[in-house]
Design an enzyme around this catalytic site. Structure first.
Site, PDB file in Angstrom:
ATOM      1  NE  ARG A 117       8.656   2.927   1.814  1.00 39.74           N
ATOM      2  CZ  ARG A 117       7.558   3.099   2.865  1.00 39.74           C
ATOM      3  NH1 ARG A 117       6.344   2.409   2.325  1.00 39.74           N
ATOM      4  NH2 ARG A 117       8.259   3.577   3.389  1.00 39.74           N
ATOM      5  NE  ARG A 126       5.736   7.295   2.273  1.00 42.33           N
ATOM      6  CZ  ARG A 126       6.677   6.765   3.151  1.00 42.33           C
ATOM      7  NH1 ARG A 126       5.157   5.813   3.528  1.00 42.33           N
ATOM      8  NH2 ARG A 126       7.124   7.199   4.171  1.00 42.33           N
ATOM      9  CG  ASP A 129       3.828   3.816   4.068  1.00 41.24           C
ATOM     10  OD1 ASP A 129       4.188   2.931   4.518  1.00 41.24           O
ATOM     11  OD2 ASP A 129       3.114   5.288   5.131  1.00 41.24           O
ATOM     12  CG  ASP A 131       2.248   2.393   8.090  1.00 39.80           C
ATOM     13  OD1 ASP A 131       3.196   1.635   8.354  1.00 39.80           O
ATOM     14  OD2 ASP A 131       2.074   4.088   8.094  1.00 39.80           O
TER      15      ASP A 131
END
Length: 224
Positions: A117, A126, A129, A131
């Site tokens: 990343r 990307r 990811d 989150d």
């Protein structure tokens, strides 16, 4: 999530009380249920997501409870949906965490970096990811972390995989995840043959990623 991660207050540390009796009393770390969204639109996306889930589970202080199957979604950029961008694979995992907020974010960002990343372009393509969408029903707003994730209620690629794992899920301050998902016009697409990203009974050992995945190849399922 196909948007930036944002991070940190901390939980209470060990404490002792009462007079010394020759043996200390240490409080157990507080366990919080984390909802973590995963996304990838470069490289071998399915493999990247599966390795990421195993890496999260291998992190001290994090225990993965369940992970959804991947779904396919259109890339979201600063200008909105962009069908011209490589298609994302997205998923959600549930984990019990005892890490403080900053330590949790540091661990997730280290896993992202290990899998290639980079962050040159905001909301850009990307390899991986990760989150934090929710931590129990907490509301956190610091320089590094906003929980619940400020865009989670608008993202089918978060809500739909989350519902697969918990049909009664609620997003703090927003309501039932099922109701939020039903209001969206954008939908994810199923990936033929896709299975849950996490099966603790049959997980192979983690691979050593000394270099990033090749973003020019995409043999994963679900490509448009």
């Amino acid at each position: 999530m196909s948007g930036p991660s944002t991070a940190g207050s901390s939980t209470a540390g060990p404490s002792t009380s009462g007079p010394s009796t020759g043996a200390s009393s240490t409080a157990a770390p507080r366990v919080r249920r984390a909802v973590i969204a995963l996304g990838s639109n470069l490289g071998d996306r399915d493999t990247l997501l599966r390795e990421a889930v195993r890496a999260v589970d291998a992190t001290p202080g994090i225990t993965v409870v369940a992970a959804s199957a991947p779904v396919s979604s259109t890339a979201v950029t600063l200008d909105g949906l962009d069908p011209g961008k490589p298609t994302y694979l997205n998923a959600v995992l549930l984990a019990d965490v005892t890490l403080h907020d900053d330590a949790l974010l540091d661990a997730l960002q280290a896993i992202e970096a290990t899998h290639g990343r980079t962050r040159e372009v905001r909301w850009g393509d990307r390899t991986l990811d990760l989150d934090v969408v929710a931590l129990d029903d907490e509301r956190i707003d610091t320089e590094r972390l906003q929980v619940p994730h400020p865009r989670a209620a608008e993202r089918a690629f978060v809500l739909e995989p989350w519902l697969e794992l918990d049909p009664e899920a609620r997003l703090a301050g927003a309501g039932r995840v099922a109701d939020l998902a039903s209001r969206l016009t954008e939908r994810t697409r199923p990936v033929p043959g896709a299975t849950s990203l996490f099966d603790p009974a049959s997980e192979p050992p983690l691979l050593d990623h000394g270099s990033a995945h090749d973003p020019t190849t995409d043999p994963s399922p679900g490509a448009p």
